[in-house]
Motif scaffolding. Sequence first.
Motif, PDB file in Angstrom:
ATOM      1  N   LEU A 130       0.855  -1.188   0.000  1.00  0.00           N
ATOM      2  CA  LEU A 130       0.000   0.000   0.000  1.00  0.00           C
ATOM      3  C   LEU A 130       0.888   1.234   0.000  1.00  0.00           C
ATOM      4  CD1 LEU A 130      -2.517  -1.326   2.635  1.00  0.00           C
ATOM      5  CD2 LEU A 130      -3.122  -0.742   0.287  1.00  0.00           C
ATOM      6  N   THR A 131       0.532   2.206  -0.833  1.00  0.00           N
ATOM      7  CA  THR A 131       1.340   3.414  -0.933  1.00  0.00           C
ATOM      8  C   THR A 131       0.445   4.641  -1.036  1.00  0.00           C
ATOM      9  OG1 THR A 131       3.078   4.541  -2.221  1.00  0.00           O
ATOM     10  CG2 THR A 131       1.537   3.163  -3.453  1.00  0.00           C
ATOM     11  N   ASP A 132       0.833   5.688  -0.326  1.00  0.00           N
ATOM     12  CA  ASP A 132       0.096   6.957  -0.341  1.00  0.00           C
ATOM     13  C   ASP A 132       0.802   7.888  -1.316  1.00  0.00           C
ATOM     14  OD1 ASP A 132      -1.580   9.029   0.204  1.00  0.00           O
ATOM     15  OD2 ASP A 132      -0.949   9.332   2.281  1.00  0.00           O
ATOM     16  N   ARG A 133       0.117   8.272  -2.393  1.00  0.00           N
ATOM     17  CA  ARG A 133       0.747   9.047  -3.442  1.00  0.00           C
ATOM     18  C   ARG A 133       0.138  10.439  -3.525  1.00  0.00           C
ATOM     19  NH1 ARG A 133       4.862   8.758  -4.493  1.00  0.00           N
ATOM     20  NH2 ARG A 133       4.708   9.404  -6.660  1.00  0.00           N
ATOM     21  N   PRO A 134       0.992  11.469  -3.736  1.00  0.00           N
ATOM     22  CA  PRO A 134       0.448  12.801  -4.014  1.00  0.00           C
ATOM     23  C   PRO A 134      -0.205  12.823  -5.390  1.00  0.00           C
ATOM     24  CG  PRO A 134       2.820  12.776  -4.365  1.00  0.00           C
ATOM     25  CD  PRO A 134       2.469  11.439  -3.788  1.00  0.00           C
ATOM     26  N   ALA A 135      -0.913  13.904  -5.685  1.00  0.00           N
ATOM     27  CA  ALA A 135      -1.554  14.035  -6.999  1.00  0.00           C
ATOM     28  C   ALA A 135      -0.509  13.979  -8.108  1.00  0.00           C
ATOM     29  CB  ALA A 135      -2.326  15.352  -7.061  1.00  0.00           C
ATOM     30  N   PHE A 136      -0.869  13.354  -9.213  1.00  0.00           N
ATOM     31  CA  PHE A 136       0.039  13.281 -10.366  1.00  0.00           C
ATOM     32  C   PHE A 136      -0.783  13.249 -11.650  1.00  0.00           C
ATOM     33  CE2 PHE A 136      -0.752   8.921  -9.004  1.00  0.00           C
ATOM     34  CZ  PHE A 136      -0.928   8.202 -10.171  1.00  0.00           C
ATOM     35  N   ARG A 137      -0.097  13.240 -12.769  1.00  0.00           N
ATOM     36  CA  ARG A 137      -0.739  13.170 -14.073  1.00  0.00           C
ATOM     37  C   ARG A 137      -0.299  11.917 -14.808  1.00  0.00           C
ATOM     38  NH1 ARG A 137       0.352  19.395 -16.086  1.00  0.00           N
ATOM     39  NH2 ARG A 137      -1.615  20.302 -15.312  1.00  0.00           N
ATOM     40  N   LEU A 138      -1.209  11.399 -15.608  1.00  0.00           N
ATOM     41  CA  LEU A 138      -0.872  10.346 -16.551  1.00  0.00           C
ATOM     42  C   LEU A 138      -0.955  10.952 -17.944  1.00  0.00           C
ATOM     43  CD1 LEU A 138      -3.058   7.605 -14.861  1.00  0.00           C
ATOM     44  CD2 LEU A 138      -0.557   7.541 -15.017  1.00  0.00           C
ATOM     45  N   VAL A 139       0.126  10.916 -18.687  1.00  0.00           N
ATOM     46  CA  VAL A 139       0.145  11.530 -20.011  1.00  0.00           C
ATOM     47  C   VAL A 139       0.570  10.500 -21.052  1.00  0.00           C
ATOM     48  CG1 VAL A 139       0.650  13.831 -19.089  1.00  0.00           C
ATOM     49  CG2 VAL A 139       2.532  12.351 -19.784  1.00  0.00           C
ATOM     50  N   GLY A 140      -0.008  10.606 -22.228  1.00  0.00           N
ATOM     51  CA  GLY A 140       0.322   9.667 -23.291  1.00  0.00           C
ATOM     52  C   GLY A 140      -0.705   9.729 -24.397  1.00  0.00           C
ATOM     53  N   HIS A 141      -0.929   8.618 -25.040  1.00  0.00           N
ATOM     54  CA  HIS A 141      -1.864   8.531 -26.159  1.00  0.00           C
ATOM     55  C   HIS A 141      -3.067   7.694 -25.722  1.00  0.00           C
ATOM     56  CE1 HIS A 141       1.021  10.250 -29.043  1.00  0.00           C
ATOM     57  NE2 HIS A 141       1.933   9.590 -28.353  1.00  0.00           N
ATOM     58  N   SER A 142      -4.261   8.281 -25.785  1.00  0.00           N
ATOM     59  CA  SER A 142      -5.451   7.587 -25.303  1.00  0.00           C
ATOM     60  C   SER A 142      -6.421   7.305 -26.440  1.00  0.00           C
ATOM     61  CB  SER A 142      -6.156   8.415 -24.220  1.00  0.00           C
ATOM     62  OG  SER A 142      -6.750   9.575 -24.778  1.00  0.00           O
ATOM     63  N   THR A 143      -7.308   6.349 -26.179  1.00  0.00           N
ATOM     64  CA  THR A 143      -8.357   5.990 -27.134  1.00  0.00           C
ATOM     65  C   THR A 143      -9.484   5.330 -26.360  1.00  0.00           C
ATOM     66  OG1 THR A 143      -8.813   4.844 -29.229  1.00  0.00           O
ATOM     67  CG2 THR A 143      -7.454   3.686 -27.638  1.00  0.00           C
ATOM     68  N   ARG A 144     -10.630   5.163 -27.008  1.00  0.00           N
ATOM     69  CA  ARG A 144     -11.764   4.457 -26.405  1.00  0.00           C
ATOM     70  C   ARG A 144     -11.778   3.034 -26.946  1.00  0.00           C
ATOM     71  NH1 ARG A 144     -14.260   6.186 -22.018  1.00  0.00           N
ATOM     72  NH2 ARG A 144     -16.358   5.638 -22.744  1.00  0.00           N
ATOM     73  N   VAL A 145     -11.865   2.046 -26.038  1.00  0.00           N
ATOM     74  CA  VAL A 145     -11.869   0.641 -26.436  1.00  0.00           C
ATOM     75  C   VAL A 145     -12.952  -0.086 -25.645  1.00  0.00           C
ATOM     76  CG1 VAL A 145      -9.395   0.671 -26.948  1.00  0.00           C
ATOM     77  CG2 VAL A 145     -10.186  -0.060 -24.681  1.00  0.00           C
ATOM     78  N   PRO A 146     -13.463  -1.217 -26.164  1.00  0.00           N
ATOM     79  CA  PRO A 146     -14.425  -2.016 -25.400  1.00  0.00           C
ATOM     80  C   PRO A 146     -13.717  -2.804 -24.305  1.00  0.00           C
ATOM     81  CG  PRO A 146     -13.988  -3.052 -27.511  1.00  0.00           C
ATOM     82  CD  PRO A 146     -13.276  -1.730 -27.534  1.00  0.00           C
ATOM     83  N   LEU A 147     -14.420  -3.027 -23.202  1.00  0.00           N
ATOM     84  CA  LEU A 147     -13.878  -3.811 -22.094  1.00  0.00           C
ATOM     85  C   LEU A 147     -13.928  -5.300 -22.436  1.00  0.00           C
ATOM     86  CD1 LEU A 147     -12.925  -4.108 -19.145  1.00  0.00           C
ATOM     87  CD2 LEU A 147     -15.330  -4.052 -18.457  1.00  0.00           C
ATOM     88  N   ILE A 148     -12.782  -5.981 -22.318  1.00  0.00           N
ATOM     89  CA  ILE A 148     -12.683  -7.421 -22.536  1.00  0.00           C
ATOM     90  C   ILE A 148     -12.058  -8.028 -21.286  1.00  0.00           C
ATOM     91  CG2 ILE A 148     -11.601  -9.247 -23.904  1.00  0.00           C
ATOM     92  CD1 ILE A 148     -11.770  -7.411 -26.328  1.00  0.00           C
ATOM     93  N   HIS A 149     -12.779  -8.962 -20.642  1.00  0.00           N
ATOM     94  CA  HIS A 149     -12.336  -9.483 -19.354  1.00  0.00           C
ATOM     95  C   HIS A 149     -11.216 -10.509 -19.474  1.00  0.00           C
ATOM     96  CE1 HIS A 149     -15.198  -7.399 -16.868  1.00  0.00           C
ATOM     97  NE2 HIS A 149     -16.229  -7.850 -17.565  1.00  0.00           N
ATOM     98  N   SER A 150     -11.209 -11.297 -20.534  1.00  0.00           N
ATOM     99  CA  SER A 150     -10.271 -12.410 -20.618  1.00  0.00           C
ATOM    100  C   SER A 150      -9.520 -12.385 -21.950  1.00  0.00           C
ATOM    101  CB  SER A 150     -11.019 -13.742 -20.469  1.00  0.00           C
ATOM    102  OG  SER A 150     -10.139 -14.833 -20.555  1.00  0.00           O
ATOM    103  N   GLY A 151      -8.213 -12.632 -21.870  1.00  0.00           N
ATOM    104  CA  GLY A 151      -7.409 -12.679 -23.083  1.00  0.00           C
ATOM    105  C   GLY A 151      -6.923 -11.314 -23.520  1.00  0.00           C
ATOM    106  N   VAL A 152      -6.255 -11.302 -24.659  1.00  0.00           N
ATOM    107  CA  VAL A 152      -5.677 -10.067 -25.196  1.00  0.00           C
ATOM    108  C   VAL A 152      -6.785  -9.204 -25.801  1.00  0.00           C
ATOM    109  CG1 VAL A 152      -4.116  -9.143 -26.938  1.00  0.00           C
ATOM    110  CG2 VAL A 152      -3.464 -11.179 -25.630  1.00  0.00           C
ATOM    111  N   ASN A 153      -6.726  -7.895 -25.532  1.00  0.00           N
ATOM    112  CA  ASN A 153      -7.680  -6.964 -26.130  1.00  0.00           C
ATOM    113  C   ASN A 153      -7.091  -6.469 -27.458  1.00  0.00           C
ATOM    114  OD1 ASN A 153      -9.223  -4.628 -26.840  1.00  0.00           O
ATOM    115  ND2 ASN A 153      -9.874  -4.415 -24.718  1.00  0.00           N
ATOM    116  N   PRO A 154      -7.644  -6.900 -28.591  1.00  0.00           N
ATOM    117  CA  PRO A 154      -7.056  -6.531 -29.889  1.00  0.00           C
ATOM    118  C   PRO A 154      -7.128  -5.037 -30.172  1.00  0.00           C
ATOM    119  CG  PRO A 154      -9.171  -7.603 -30.204  1.00  0.00           C
ATOM    120  CD  PRO A 154      -8.836  -7.755 -28.754  1.00  0.00           C
TER     121      PRO A 154
END
Length: 289
Positions: A130-154
């Motif tokens: 368990l770790t207590d983290r200050p606020a941060f940002r996640l930066v990169g390239h995003s997209t919308r994808v369907p949720l797949i529970h099992s296996g590789v998400n193509p």
Amino acid sequence: MISALNQLVDRVEEQLTGELDVKELAAGLGTTEYHLRRMFSSLAGMPLSEYVRRRRMTVAAGDVVRGEEDLLEIAVRHGYGSREAFGRAFRAVHGAGPAEVRRDGGPLRTQPQLRFRLTVEGSIPMDTRLTDRPAFRLVGHSTRVPLIHSGVNPHILQHIAAIPQEEHQRLKELGDAEPAGLLQVSDDVDPDAREGTELTYLHGVAVGRDTPVPDGLDAIEVPAGMWAVFRTSGPHPEALQSVWAATATEWFPSNPWRLRPGPSIVAVLDRAADFSTATCELWLPVDRP
């Protein structure tokens, strides 16, 4: 958590012909609607909304078969404004319309009332911190994808493959906060975690809250808070998905923590050249009740 889920099931039974206020119930149980829905869907194997629909149609089927009331009366009592809407919901569960079932007595696909029990097996080692983290940002390239529970998400593979190789190196150099390295981020996940619903997937890195976001990159603002970090190792993505499932079936029911809204993050610490095996960290945002 197990007690809370069973009380939720009891409340569903009480409200089969009315409105179920999950937020109010969760508050009374000392948890949140978000956590309650996520734990229900993970353990029951179906979203709460689907379970409620199946239970309502199971009870409604008894009213239909008895044949003592008009179908519209039954539809209204079970929360539907018309025979047509009720008929669609009824057919989606039972595979036949109300009129057919009234005439033939079936077919019927009943949904038994669920009951949750905690079984401690220890089949999945849970290497956790368990770790207590200050606020941060996640930066990169995003997209919308369907949720797949099992296996590789193509869809995710296609997104990553479209990112130029030199861009991966630029992202690595940009990262200056934990979790370190290139990250696989899932955000805006449906509270019921229904398979096929869309989420935001971001391939990027973590940076400090005050680090500027370069042009051409997307950003997710992450507030300060606690994180549960699960280390996984083995066949990829099977080992990661197994531990992810075990957080719901074993870790959360046994520990005084609950999920809070926010992105889930996977940091790949080491991997085979063909990505057939990997050592990863799964970061989940949590807080105490």
